[in-house]
Design a protein around this motif. Structure first.
Motif, PDB file in Angstrom:
ATOM      1  N   GLN A   3     -36.415  18.039 -62.836  1.00  0.00           N
ATOM      2  CA  GLN A   3     -36.106  16.866 -63.645  1.00  0.00           C
ATOM      3  C   GLN A   3     -36.309  15.647 -62.762  1.00  0.00           C
ATOM      4  O   GLN A   3     -35.791  15.606 -61.641  1.00  0.00           O
ATOM      5  N   GLN A   4     -37.061  14.686 -63.239  1.00  0.00           N
ATOM      6  CA  GLN A   4     -37.232  13.453 -62.480  1.00  0.00           C
ATOM      7  C   GLN A   4     -35.933  12.656 -62.516  1.00  0.00           C
ATOM      8  O   GLN A   4     -35.325  12.482 -63.567  1.00  0.00           O
ATOM      9  N   VAL A   5     -35.504  12.192 -61.347  1.00  0.00           N
ATOM     10  CA  VAL A   5     -34.286  11.403 -61.217  1.00  0.00           C
ATOM     11  C   VAL A   5     -34.623  10.169 -60.393  1.00  0.00           C
ATOM     12  O   VAL A   5     -35.088  10.285 -59.259  1.00  0.00           O
ATOM     13  N   ARG A   6     -34.387   9.019 -60.969  1.00  0.00           N
ATOM     14  CA  ARG A   6     -34.673   7.756 -60.285  1.00  0.00           C
ATOM     15  C   ARG A   6     -33.558   7.451 -59.297  1.00  0.00           C
ATOM     16  O   ARG A   6     -32.380   7.606 -59.622  1.00  0.00           O
ATOM     17  N   ILE A   7     -33.961   6.993 -58.098  1.00  0.00           N
ATOM     18  CA  ILE A   7     -32.989   6.687 -57.050  1.00  0.00           C
ATOM     19  C   ILE A   7     -33.376   5.372 -56.403  1.00  0.00           C
ATOM     20  O   ILE A   7     -34.564   5.060 -56.275  1.00  0.00           O
ATOM     21  N   LYS A   8     -32.367   4.585 -56.047  1.00  0.00           N
ATOM     22  CA  LYS A   8     -32.609   3.257 -55.478  1.00  0.00           C
ATOM     23  C   LYS A   8     -31.933   3.154 -54.123  1.00  0.00           C
ATOM     24  O   LYS A   8     -30.743   3.479 -53.988  1.00  0.00           O
ATOM     25  N   LYS A   9     -32.701   2.702 -53.130  1.00  0.00           N
ATOM     26  CA  LYS A   9     -32.118   2.435 -51.816  1.00  0.00           C
ATOM     27  C   LYS A   9     -31.420   1.085 -51.858  1.00  0.00           C
ATOM     28  O   LYS A   9     -32.025   0.077 -52.196  1.00  0.00           O
ATOM     29  N   LEU A  10     -30.148   1.066 -51.509  1.00  0.00           N
ATOM     30  CA  LEU A  10     -29.374  -0.161 -51.426  1.00  0.00           C
ATOM     31  C   LEU A  10     -29.346  -0.688 -49.993  1.00  0.00           C
ATOM     32  O   LEU A  10     -28.920  -1.808 -49.755  1.00  0.00           O
ATOM     33  N   HIS A  11     -29.782   0.150 -49.073  1.00  0.00           N
ATOM     34  CA  HIS A  11     -29.822  -0.193 -47.650  1.00  0.00           C
ATOM     35  C   HIS A  11     -31.140   0.363 -47.095  1.00  0.00           C
ATOM     36  O   HIS A  11     -31.518   1.489 -47.431  1.00  0.00           O
ATOM     37  N   PRO A  12     -31.843  -0.410 -46.261  1.00  0.00           N
ATOM     38  CA  PRO A  12     -33.150   0.051 -45.773  1.00  0.00           C
ATOM     39  C   PRO A  12     -33.091   1.352 -44.973  1.00  0.00           C
ATOM     40  O   PRO A  12     -34.085   2.091 -44.921  1.00  0.00           O
ATOM     41  N   ASP A  13     -31.943   1.665 -44.370  1.00  0.00           N
ATOM     42  CA  ASP A  13     -31.827   2.892 -43.574  1.00  0.00           C
ATOM     43  C   ASP A  13     -31.345   4.097 -44.385  1.00  0.00           C
ATOM     44  O   ASP A  13     -31.167   5.187 -43.831  1.00  0.00           O
ATOM     45  N   ALA A  14     -31.115   3.919 -45.678  1.00  0.00           N
ATOM     46  CA  ALA A  14     -30.646   5.026 -46.509  1.00  0.00           C
ATOM     47  C   ALA A  14     -31.697   6.136 -46.539  1.00  0.00           C
ATOM     48  O   ALA A  14     -32.902   5.878 -46.512  1.00  0.00           O
ATOM     49  N   VAL A  15     -31.218   7.374 -46.593  1.00  0.00           N
ATOM     50  CA  VAL A  15     -32.091   8.544 -46.623  1.00  0.00           C
ATOM     51  C   VAL A  15     -32.052   9.145 -48.025  1.00  0.00           C
ATOM     52  O   VAL A  15     -30.969   9.445 -48.550  1.00  0.00           O
ATOM     53  N   ILE A  16     -33.232   9.315 -48.619  1.00  0.00           N
ATOM     54  CA  ILE A  16     -33.327   9.951 -49.935  1.00  0.00           C
ATOM     55  C   ILE A  16     -32.853  11.405 -49.791  1.00  0.00           C
ATOM     56  O   ILE A  16     -33.203  12.080 -48.816  1.00  0.00           O
ATOM     57  N   PRO A  17     -32.042  11.925 -50.723  1.00  0.00           N
ATOM     58  CA  PRO A  17     -31.562  13.307 -50.619  1.00  0.00           C
ATOM     59  C   PRO A  17     -32.717  14.297 -50.467  1.00  0.00           C
ATOM     60  O   PRO A  17     -33.798  14.108 -51.034  1.00  0.00           O
ATOM     61  N   ASP A  28     -29.132  17.526 -50.002  1.00  0.00           N
ATOM     62  CA  ASP A  28     -28.243  16.935 -49.007  1.00  0.00           C
ATOM     63  C   ASP A  28     -28.159  15.426 -49.169  1.00  0.00           C
ATOM     64  O   ASP A  28     -29.166  14.742 -49.330  1.00  0.00           O
ATOM     65  N   LEU A  29     -26.919  14.918 -49.122  1.00  0.00           N
ATOM     66  CA  LEU A  29     -26.656  13.484 -49.086  1.00  0.00           C
ATOM     67  C   LEU A  29     -26.371  13.091 -47.643  1.00  0.00           C
ATOM     68  O   LEU A  29     -25.685  13.825 -46.918  1.00  0.00           O
ATOM     69  N   TYR A  30     -26.881  11.939 -47.238  1.00  0.00           N
ATOM     70  CA  TYR A  30     -26.783  11.485 -45.862  1.00  0.00           C
ATOM     71  C   TYR A  30     -25.910  10.236 -45.759  1.00  0.00           C
ATOM     72  O   TYR A  30     -25.978   9.357 -46.619  1.00  0.00           O
ATOM     73  N   ALA A  31     -25.151  10.153 -44.676  1.00  0.00           N
ATOM     74  CA  ALA A  31     -24.346   8.959 -44.399  1.00  0.00           C
ATOM     75  C   ALA A  31     -25.279   7.798 -44.089  1.00  0.00           C
ATOM     76  O   ALA A  31     -26.326   7.972 -43.462  1.00  0.00           O
ATOM     77  N   CYS A  32     -24.914   6.604 -44.540  1.00  0.00           N
ATOM     78  CA  CYS A  32     -25.665   5.384 -44.241  1.00  0.00           C
ATOM     79  C   CYS A  32     -24.644   4.303 -43.888  1.00  0.00           C
ATOM     80  O   CYS A  32     -24.042   3.700 -44.770  1.00  0.00           O
ATOM     81  N   THR A  49     -23.610   6.091 -48.708  1.00  0.00           N
ATOM     82  CA  THR A  49     -24.924   6.734 -48.652  1.00  0.00           C
ATOM     83  C   THR A  49     -26.047   5.705 -48.717  1.00  0.00           C
ATOM     84  O   THR A  49     -27.191   6.037 -48.417  1.00  0.00           O
ATOM     85  N   GLY A  50     -25.716   4.484 -49.154  1.00  0.00           N
ATOM     86  CA  GLY A  50     -26.742   3.453 -49.293  1.00  0.00           C
ATOM     87  C   GLY A  50     -27.679   3.695 -50.460  1.00  0.00           C
ATOM     88  O   GLY A  50     -28.759   3.115 -50.528  1.00  0.00           O
ATOM     89  N   LEU A  51     -27.261   4.532 -51.408  1.00  0.00           N
ATOM     90  CA  LEU A  51     -28.098   4.902 -52.551  1.00  0.00           C
ATOM     91  C   LEU A  51     -27.348   4.727 -53.862  1.00  0.00           C
ATOM     92  O   LEU A  51     -26.137   4.916 -53.930  1.00  0.00           O
ATOM     93  N   ASP A  85     -21.504  10.179 -63.352  1.00  0.00           N
ATOM     94  CA  ASP A  85     -21.883  10.136 -64.761  1.00  0.00           C
ATOM     95  C   ASP A  85     -23.231   9.449 -64.937  1.00  0.00           C
ATOM     96  O   ASP A  85     -23.661   8.642 -64.099  1.00  0.00           O
ATOM     97  N   ALA A  86     -23.888   9.731 -66.061  1.00  0.00           N
ATOM     98  CA  ALA A  86     -25.217   9.181 -66.335  1.00  0.00           C
ATOM     99  C   ALA A  86     -25.217   7.665 -66.468  1.00  0.00           C
ATOM    100  O   ALA A  86     -26.252   7.035 -66.253  1.00  0.00           O
ATOM    101  N   ASP A  87     -24.092   7.057 -66.765  1.00  0.00           N
ATOM    102  CA  ASP A  87     -24.066   5.601 -66.933  1.00  0.00           C
ATOM    103  C   ASP A  87     -23.589   4.858 -65.686  1.00  0.00           C
ATOM    104  O   ASP A  87     -23.486   3.642 -65.689  1.00  0.00           O
ATOM    105  N   TYR A  88     -23.336   5.569 -64.586  1.00  0.00           N
ATOM    106  CA  TYR A  88     -22.897   4.923 -63.343  1.00  0.00           C
ATOM    107  C   TYR A  88     -24.109   4.468 -62.534  1.00  0.00           C
ATOM    108  O   TYR A  88     -25.043   5.240 -62.325  1.00  0.00           O
ATOM    109  N   ARG A  89     -24.100   3.228 -62.085  1.00  0.00           N
ATOM    110  CA  ARG A  89     -25.214   2.687 -61.310  1.00  0.00           C
ATOM    111  C   ARG A  89     -24.795   2.139 -59.951  1.00  0.00           C
ATOM    112  O   ARG A  89     -25.578   1.532 -59.243  1.00  0.00           O
ATOM    113  N   GLY A  90     -23.546   2.369 -59.556  1.00  0.00           N
ATOM    114  CA  GLY A  90     -23.075   1.898 -58.264  1.00  0.00           C
ATOM    115  C   GLY A  90     -23.507   2.814 -57.140  1.00  0.00           C
ATOM    116  O   GLY A  90     -24.159   3.840 -57.350  1.00  0.00           O
ATOM    117  N   GLU A  91     -23.114   2.438 -55.936  1.00  0.00           N
ATOM    118  CA  GLU A  91     -23.469   3.238 -54.755  1.00  0.00           C
ATOM    119  C   GLU A  91     -22.767   4.593 -54.785  1.00  0.00           C
ATOM    120  O   GLU A  91     -21.586   4.690 -55.130  1.00  0.00           O
TER     121      GLU A  91
END
Length: 147
Positions: A3-17, A28-32, A49-51, A85-91
């Motif tokens: 399933q395609q899942v859109r992800i946004k980096k909120l910090h340049p050093d964030a690591v995509i899972p 895996d989720l990474y600390a940022c 996570t910066g994501l 949840d599907a409607d959450y857009r925060g970090e």
């Protein structure tokens, strides 16, 4: 199944899972963080996570412990399983709790939890005076192992 899942980096050093193996259920989720965070015994710290993520409608993101971190260092999500949840857009933040007797330091870019994207059903609860009978009935908390 993918399933395609859109992800946004909120910090340049964030690591995509990332998935550790082709058949891994959790990514895996990474600390940022700008600096390491030490979690004292019995304490909980929110780890960034910066994501942020766009979970598809009809799905949920479930945040689970990483078995290595939990078993070797005693660090696991404080709420046991986090729900995105599907409607959450925060970090995405993970509240890590230290169950060990020693302080544990979390470094930026360290794997801290795993994210499972899963479909779910929304129940339409219907109040009733009676429920259907089963062989088990009201037996709970270990009752199925008794004879």
């Amino acid at each position: 199944m993918t399933q395609q899942v859109r992800i946004k980096k909120l910090h340049p050093d964030a690591v995509i899972p990332t998935y550790g193996t082709p058949f891994a259920a959790g990514a895996d989720l990474y600390a940022c963080m700008d600096s390491s965070v030490t979690i004292e015994p019995g304490q909980t710290q929110f780890i960034h996570t910066g994501l942020s993520v766009e979970i598809p409608v009809g799905f949920a993101g479930l945040v689970y412990a990483r078995s290595g971190l939990a078993c070797k260092k005693g660090i696991a999500p404080a709420n046991k399983v986090g729900v995105i949840d599907a409607d959450y857009r925060g970090e995405i933040m993970v509240a890590l709790h230290n169950h060990s007797s020693e302080a544990v330091t979390i470094e930026s870019c360290e794997r801290i939890a795993q994210l499972v994207i899963t479909p779910f059903l929304t129940a339409q609860f219907e109040e009733t005076d009676e429920l259907g009978d089963t062989e088990r009935g009201e037996g709970g908390f270990g009752s199925t192992g008794r004879k």
